[in-house]
Design an enzyme around this catalytic site. Structure first.
Site, PDB file in Angstrom:
ATOM      1  N   ASP A  58      10.103  18.531  -8.463  1.00  0.00           N
ATOM      2  CA  ASP A  58       9.149  17.607  -7.826  1.00  0.00           C
ATOM      3  C   ASP A  58       7.905  18.441  -7.459  1.00  0.00           C
ATOM      4  O   ASP A  58       8.030  19.629  -7.131  1.00  0.00           O
ATOM      5  CB  ASP A  58       9.835  17.085  -6.558  1.00  0.00           C
ATOM      6  N   ASP A  76       6.646  13.280  -9.969  1.00  0.00           N
ATOM      7  CA  ASP A  76       5.251  13.375  -9.513  1.00  0.00           C
ATOM      8  C   ASP A  76       4.609  14.679  -9.984  1.00  0.00           C
ATOM      9  O   ASP A  76       3.436  14.933  -9.714  1.00  0.00           O
ATOM     10  CB  ASP A  76       5.152  13.225  -7.984  1.00  0.00           C
ATOM     11  N   GLY A 131       8.366  12.305   4.591  1.00  0.00           N
ATOM     12  CA  GLY A 131       7.887  12.126   3.212  1.00  0.00           C
ATOM     13  C   GLY A 131       8.644  11.096   2.395  1.00  0.00           C
ATOM     14  O   GLY A 131       9.123  11.411   1.296  1.00  0.00           O
ATOM     15  N   HIS A 187      13.156  15.466   1.293  1.00  0.00           N
ATOM     16  CA  HIS A 187      12.467  15.826   2.539  1.00  0.00           C
ATOM     17  C   HIS A 187      13.258  15.472   3.807  1.00  0.00           C
ATOM     18  O   HIS A 187      12.925  15.982   4.880  1.00  0.00           O
ATOM     19  CB  HIS A 187      11.103  15.137   2.633  1.00  0.00           C
ATOM     20  N   GLY A 195       0.796  -1.230   0.000  1.00  0.00           N
ATOM     21  CA  GLY A 195       0.000   0.000   0.000  1.00  0.00           C
ATOM     22  C   GLY A 195       0.821   1.269   0.000  1.00  0.00           C
ATOM     23  O   GLY A 195       0.268   2.365  -0.116  1.00  0.00           O
ATOM     24  N   LYS A 222       7.806   3.188  -4.705  1.00  0.00           N
ATOM     25  CA  LYS A 222       8.193   1.873  -5.195  1.00  0.00           C
ATOM     26  C   LYS A 222       9.572   1.933  -5.860  1.00  0.00           C
ATOM     27  O   LYS A 222       9.682   2.344  -7.027  1.00  0.00           O
ATOM     28  CB  LYS A 222       7.156   1.370  -6.201  1.00  0.00           C
TER      29      LYS A 222
HETATM   30  F1  V1D Z   1      -0.879   7.483   0.357  1.00  0.00           F
HETATM   31  C1  V1D Z   1      -0.032   6.935   1.224  1.00  0.00           C
HETATM   32  C2  V1D Z   1      -0.135   5.586   1.529  1.00  0.00           C
HETATM   33  C3  V1D Z   1       0.727   5.035   2.436  1.00  0.00           C
HETATM   34  C4  V1D Z   1       1.667   5.822   3.044  1.00  0.00           C
HETATM   35  C5  V1D Z   1       1.755   7.182   2.725  1.00  0.00           C
HETATM   36  C6  V1D Z   1       0.904   7.742   1.808  1.00  0.00           C
HETATM   37  C7  V1D Z   1       1.008   9.175   1.469  1.00  0.00           C
HETATM   38  C8  V1D Z   1       0.484   9.853   0.412  1.00  0.00           C
HETATM   39  N1  V1D Z   1       0.853  11.159   0.540  1.00  0.00           N
HETATM   40  N2  V1D Z   1       1.698  10.053   2.194  1.00  0.00           N
HETATM   41  C9  V1D Z   1       1.612  11.233   1.609  1.00  0.00           C
HETATM   42  C10 V1D Z   1       2.279  12.455   2.112  1.00  0.00           C
HETATM   43  N3  V1D Z   1       2.089  12.526   3.536  1.00  0.00           N
HETATM   44  C11 V1D Z   1       1.101  13.177   4.123  1.00  0.00           C
HETATM   45  C12 V1D Z   1       1.040  12.901   5.589  1.00  0.00           C
HETATM   46  C13 V1D Z   1      -0.225  13.197   6.266  1.00  0.00           C
HETATM   47  N4  V1D Z   1       0.491  13.960   7.303  1.00  0.00           N
HETATM   48  C14 V1D Z   1       0.504  13.456   8.598  1.00  0.00           C
HETATM   49  C15 V1D Z   1       1.732  13.788   6.504  1.00  0.00           C
HETATM   50  O1  V1D Z   1       0.332  13.879   3.488  1.00  0.00           O
HETATM   51  C16 V1D Z   1       3.763  12.449   1.856  1.00  0.00           C
HETATM   52  C17 V1D Z   1       4.128  12.692   0.431  1.00  0.00           C
HETATM   53  C18 V1D Z   1       5.613  12.529   0.223  1.00  0.00           C
HETATM   54  C19 V1D Z   1       6.079  12.973  -1.136  1.00  0.00           C
HETATM   55  C20 V1D Z   1       7.519  12.606  -1.338  1.00  0.00           C
HETATM   56  C21 V1D Z   1       8.167  13.188  -2.570  1.00  0.00           C
HETATM   57  O2  V1D Z   1       7.400  12.893  -3.722  1.00  0.00           O
HETATM   58  O3  V1D Z   1       8.257  14.580  -2.507  1.00  0.00           O
HETATM   59  C22 V1D Z   1       9.548  12.601  -2.739  1.00  0.00           C
HETATM   60  N5  V1D Z   1      10.503  13.211  -3.319  1.00  0.00           N
HETATM   61  O4  V1D Z   1      11.619  12.445  -3.290  1.00  0.00           O
HETATM   62  C23 V1D Z   1      11.322  11.316  -2.722  1.00  0.00           C
HETATM   63  C24 V1D Z   1      10.017  11.382  -2.339  1.00  0.00           C
HETATM   64 CA    CA Z   2       9.513  21.032  -5.851  1.00  0.00          CA
END
Ligand code: V1D
Ligand code: CA
Length: 480
Positions: free
Chosen positions: A224, A312, A197, A189, A72, A76
């Protein structure tokens, strides 16, 4: 509550020089460029030259795609294997130097990250992860069912992608290459003492620190869709690094990156944030990216550029909401390549894994100035590209919520902020620390076999050139 910034730099601008007394970043000590690299005839890098072929070095470790964040989880690492096989399928490996990286050591990671955090990441395993106390979980921001789960081999994964980025920086420092590419890096991050993140170790900060040994000013650009908060925070108070992030802003992770966040102390006006609304398309993106980056190059005149190419921001991403095509995304890469400044190209986010592979393979071709067919070539993962087996994406359908006037206002405000910069800052000189490869890495606890290392590593980066026969991995992985 506002978080305290863990900046890397204090207030004074310094650079280092080599032990022999040479100043690596002074014009007199810079070796001549090879004849096929065109350099600007006027000081600075105001003009772009789109047609000079570059020496490209590509860093890849065959294990990097085998790590798994868990069921989930959108991140990946397998996408890195897809990317690599598309690069191979297009025959691009014949046009560049392909290196297997060294594995970064814990000492190297501690050049930015705290010892306590690195020790914790080194010791923790998935079983412990399930029973971590909430205080440890909240201290380091890792744990089950969070953005940053503790998965099998997590620390090895970090050391692989970080090794690639540091090696790339060293190749640029020593003028062995014009462009270094690490699609497994770009984890923007991660903070000094905590994960965030999907990022645990910030390879970007570590690579920039490596570049700063030889370069007075390093420019970091982040396309990004998420704000490049970890890199911005690390260099928020220095003028030695300018950070520029383009991102979706407003109820979107990580929540930072307001246009008014411009840096502090010596770093005031050296952090640039370009907040965007969802649905931005190629034309709108270029309308902001091109003039902002032209001004940045004019006023800052970096001697090295790091470009984080998170995919993304593409149309159809599982977490993103922009509407860029491969061509729009790659235009940023092409533009920055056109400035003829040593360039470190990194990956980042990207959650529609086939599109990530398409994007980064296409961008590899752009860096090499090699045309690639829209027909996906035969490769180990060919079936992934069904039903059309095309490289390029159809245009997305998300409505562009960025008005022409809104984008113009953002551009004007940022150009105004940049005009506050007095001119490219100069730096005091100190002794340059040695390459981590040659001194600090030797005999470290992470060496597999020190005797082997000395016989097949070069004096610059510790990388070993791959034999072409080693490129192909047999068997197919699951899309996981
Ligand atoms: F959808 C999910 C399913 C399982 C685990 C995590 C997620 C998920 C989706 N979006 N997590 C997020 C983002 N986190 C939040 C959390 C809610 N708050 C408590 C925090 O919205 C994190 C998105 C990270 C993006 C990473 C990146 O694309 O910027 C990246 N760049 O380099 C590597 C990664
Ligand atoms: Ca950016």
């Amino acid at each position: 509550m506002k978080k305290r910034r863990t900046t890397y730099f204090g207030e004074r601008s310094t650079t280092w020089m080599a032990k022999d007394g040479n100043v690596p970043c002074s014009p007199s000590s810079v070796p001549h460029d090879p004849p096929h690299v065109r350099v600007p005839t006027t000081p600075g890098h105001k003009s772009q030259d789109m047609s000079s072929k570059k020496r490209v070095s590509y860093f890849y470790h065959g294990d990097v795609g085998h790590y798994y964040y868990g069921p989930g989880h959108p991140m990946k690492p397998h996408r890195l294997k897809l990317t690599h096989h598309l690069v191979l399928g297009y025959g691009l490996y014949r046009k560049m130097e392909v290196y297997r990286p060294h594995i970064a050591t814990t000492q190297e990671l501690q050049k930015f990250h705290s010892q306590e955090y690195v020790n914790f990441l080194s010791r923790v395993n998935p079983d412990m992860g399930r029973t971590l106390s909430s205080s440890v979980h909240s201290k380091f921001n890792v744990g089950e069912y969070t953005d940053c789960p503790i998965f099998d081999g997590m620390m090895e994964f970090c050391k692989i992608y970080t090794g690639c980025s540091i090696d790339g920086a060293q190749k640029l420092n020593h003028k062995i290459t014009d462009v270094a590419v690490n699609w497994s890096g770009g984890l923007h991050h991660a903070k000094k003492g905590e994960a965030s993140g999907f990022c645990y170790i910030n390879d970007i900060v570590l690579a920039i620190l490596e570049l700063l040994k030889y370069h007075p000013r390093v420019l970091y650009i982040d396309i990004d869709i998420h704000h490049g908060d970890g890199v911005e925070e690390a260099f928020y108070c220095t003028d030695r690094v300018m950070t520029v992030s383009f991102h979706r802003y407003g109820d979107f992770f990580p929540g930072t990156g307001n246009i008014k966040d411009v840096g502090a102390k010596n770093g005031k006006y050296y952090s640039v944030n370009v907040p965007l609304e969802e649905g931005i398309d190629d034309a709108s993106y270029e309308r902001v990216f091109r003039p902002v980056m032209a001004k940045v190059m004019e006023v800052y005149q970096p001697s090295a550029v790091v470009l984080q190419c998170g995919a993304d921001s593409l149309s159809g991403d599982r977490l993103g909401c922009f509407n860029l095509t491969l061509r729009g995304h790659a235009k940023c890469v092409e533009m920055m390549k056109g400035y003829n400044v040593p360039l470190l190209i990194l990956g980042g986010g990207g959650y529609a894994i086939r599109n990530v592979a398409r994007c980064w393979a296409f961008e590899t071709s752009v860096l090499l100035e090699e045309e690639v067919s829209d027909e996906i070539p035969r490769n180990d993962y060919y079936d992934y590209y069904a039903p059309d087996y095309k490289l390029h994406l159809p245009p997305g359908t998300t409505e562009n919520q960025n008005s022409t006037e809104g984008l113009e206002a953002i551009k004007v405000q940022i150009l105004q902020q940049l005009s506050q910069i007095p001119g490219a800052p100069s730096v005091q000189m100190q002794e340059v620390p040695p390459d981590w490869a040659t001194n600090e890495r030797g005999g470290g606890e992470d060496e597999e076999d020190p005797d082997v290392r000395s016989s097949n590593r070069n004096r610059f980066g510790g990388e070993r050139r791959e034999h072409e026969a080693e490129f192909y991995d047999g068997g197919k992985d699951q899309d996981r």
